[in-house]
Design an enzyme around this catalytic site. Structure first.
Site, short mmCIF file in Angstrom:
data_model
loop_
_atom_site.label_atom_id
_atom_site.label_comp_id
_atom_site.label_asym_id
_atom_site.label_seq_id
_atom_site.Cartn_x
_atom_site.Cartn_y
_atom_site.Cartn_z
N PHE A 134 53.07 41.30 17.55
CA PHE A 134 51.72 41.58 17.04
C PHE A 134 50.64 40.76 17.72
CE2 PHE A 134 52.56 37.76 14.51
CZ PHE A 134 51.32 37.15 14.54
N CYS A 140 52.28 32.30 21.65
CA CYS A 140 53.58 31.71 21.97
C CYS A 140 53.41 30.51 22.88
CB CYS A 140 54.48 32.73 22.62
SG CYS A 140 53.93 33.18 24.26
#
Ligand code: NAD
Length: 499
Positions: free
Chosen positions: A149, A281
């Site tokens: 997402f 990330c």
């Protein structure tokens, strides 16, 4: 209620399963759409059509395929604001951040304009008497991209670019939380000249992912998401004989040496840990101040900067620094982890819980949070928080700091802030992490290098983009050729005989 279907054979189609996932607006908490969750039969049909379309696409010369990428890039640029708004609407990130999301994906498409050069084979003239050897790179066929997402434009573009320009067809399965950007990108790819069926966007959840992994036609899987799912997908894909590159979660450390420029280090830490609400990330989630006084020097600078950050909806104007997290569950999880840090004895320097934004009381906001005196046994250190939470783990020496990073199970990104070249060089060469920054907080490589974490941050092939991604999406065939067969009464069937 708006229904989001799939993009199949160049058209929007409604789902047939009767199963849907809710798509929320994280800024307001409103349910804004329902996305169809495909069945195995829908997936298999999309793959079968992609397999047919891929044949002509692979036979299209690489330069023409590259021209589609050129036009695609032009269209992405022309629709930058519209795409960014779509990203923000479903993800919640600020518009400048959403533009960055599109931009970093676009850069991979730009590299793919060079596909003809990147796909060239090799040739050895005279490998034996009258024998030459050459190699060619052929597309795999139908491949799949399964995306998370947090970068609704960038990561689908990272997947599409190398796979499609190498002559493959792709099944793209975006996150069910942010499905619209992928569909819009597929429409633009069609407008750029991509033949129908070559890019199929199939929405869904675990059951359609399993259908992709078990479909015999799908040759390779490029996955990005959390570590447990990455590991699961890698195992199932490999077991079914597919190539797989599966990128997972992270816990990225930034080491701050006592000789670092503390103002710059503090600035970098705020942006790298809180930007995009920490839902990157490559976010720095662990600061590792080394030596006496370094943590204090940082905290003194960090606190006023953190307290000035403005959290709000993407519609809130240019002074909003970051938006909500993705779901109510994500917010509850992050706040639960903050509570666990307090219970475990870490020092909560800035508490981002219970943030109330006037007019947006149902949005999923978490304020910036800073912990000091975190130890490696605490959940807030061990788990990827994926929120605007920076934890500080103090270390006495460079070697201790290096060991902390080396012992962590994740290995996506890391950085070191220091004025000493020897220390920086030593860190870059010894650390077991895939992407390293030196006085640079989020070392996401530019699109002509490769992106790939180490340890539990990635499984299988590590080349998400850059020239080496073209190896992942092609198979090499080598041909050993004796051009002169010497048959037919001694008349060689050579080029001369043929002209
Ligand atoms: P996620 O793992 O929940 O979902 C990723 C994809 O997998 C989605 O398309 C989802 O539909 C699918 N999926 C979810 N559960 C599944 C299951 N049980 N079986 C099969 N498929 C399943 O990840 P997310 O929450 O969307 O994204 C955030 C995570 O992604 C973070 O951990 C972040 O670090 C990671 N991430 C990694 C990178 C990287 O390059 N290493 C980049 C961006 C995000």
């Amino acid at each position: 209620m708006k229904e989001i279907g799939h993009w199949i054979n160049g058209k929007l189609v409604a789902g047939t399963s009767g199963r849907f996932a809710d798509v929320f607006n994280p800024a307001t908490g409103e349910l804004q759409a329902k996305v169809a969750l495909a069945t195995t039969a829908e997936l298999d049909a999309a793959v079968a059509d992609a397999e047919k379309a891929q044949v002509a696409w692979a036979a299209t010369n690489p330069q023409r395929r590259a021209r589609v990428m050129m036009k695609f890039a032009e269209l992405i640029n022309a629709h930058m604001d519209e795409l960014a708004e779509l990203v923000s609407l479903e993800h919640g990130k600020t518009l400048p951040d959403a533009r960055g999301d599109v931009q970093r994906g676009l850069e991979v498409i730009e590299v793919c304009m060079g596909a003809p050069a990147l796909l060239k084979g090799e040739y050895t003239d005279g490998a034996g008497p009258g024998i030459d050897i050459y190699s060619m790179r052929q597309a795999l066929g139908v491949v799949a991209g399964i995306t998370p997402f947090n970068f609704p434009a960038m990561i689908p573009l990272w997947k599409m670019g190398p796979a499609l320009s190498a002559g493959n067809a792709m099944i793209l399965k975006p996150s069910e939380r942010c499905p619209s950007t992928s569909i819009r990108l597929a429409q633009l790819a069609q407008e750029a000249g991509l033949p129908d069926g070559v890019l199929q966007v199939v929405n869904g959840d675990k059951s359609v992912v399993d259908a992709i992994l078990d479909n015999e036609t799908v040759q390779a899987v490029g996955f990005v998401g959390s570590t447990p799912i990455a590991q699961y997908i890698y195992g199932r894909a490999a077991n079914n004989g597919k190539r797989a590159q599966c990128f997972g979660g992270a816990k990225n450390h930034m080491i701050i040496m006592p000789d670092a420029d503390m103002d710059k280090a503090a600035d970098a830490l705020v942006g790298a840990s809180m930007g995009a609400a920490g839902e990157r990330c490559m976010a720095i989630s662990v600061a590792v101040p080394v030596g006496e006084g370094t943590a204090e020097a940082l905290i003194e600078r960090l606190v006023p900067k953190i307290e000035k950050l403005k959290v709000g909806p993407y519609t809130g104007g240019a002074d909003v620094d970051f938006g909500p997290v993705i779901t109510a569950q994500a917010k509850a999880r992050i706040e639960g982890l903050i509570a666990s840090g307090v219970d475990a004895g870490a020092t909560l320097v800035v508490d981002g819980r219970n943030l109330n934004i006037q007019g947006y009381e149902n949005g999923y906001y978490v304020g910036p949070t800073l912990f000091d005196n975190v130890t490696p046994d605490m959940d807030i250190y061990l788990q990827e928080i994926f929120g605007p939470v920076l934890t500080m783990v103090r270390q006495d020496s460079y070697e201790d700091a290096l060991k902390l990073v080396m012992d962590n199970e994740f290995g996506n990104g890391t950085s070191i802030f220091t004025a000493d070249g020897d220390t920086a060089r030593d860190y870059a060469s010894r650390v077991n992490v895939g992407m390293v920054g030196i006085n640079f907080p989020i070392p996401v490589p530019l699109s002509y290098y490769t992106f790939g974490g180490w340890k539990k941050s990635a499984f299988g092939d590590l080349n998400q983009y850059g020239p080496d991604a073209f190896r992942f999406y092609t198979k090499t065939k080598t041909v050993t050729a004796r051009w002169f067969s010497g048959i037919k009464d001694g008349v060689a069937l050579n080029f001369k005989a043929l002209d």
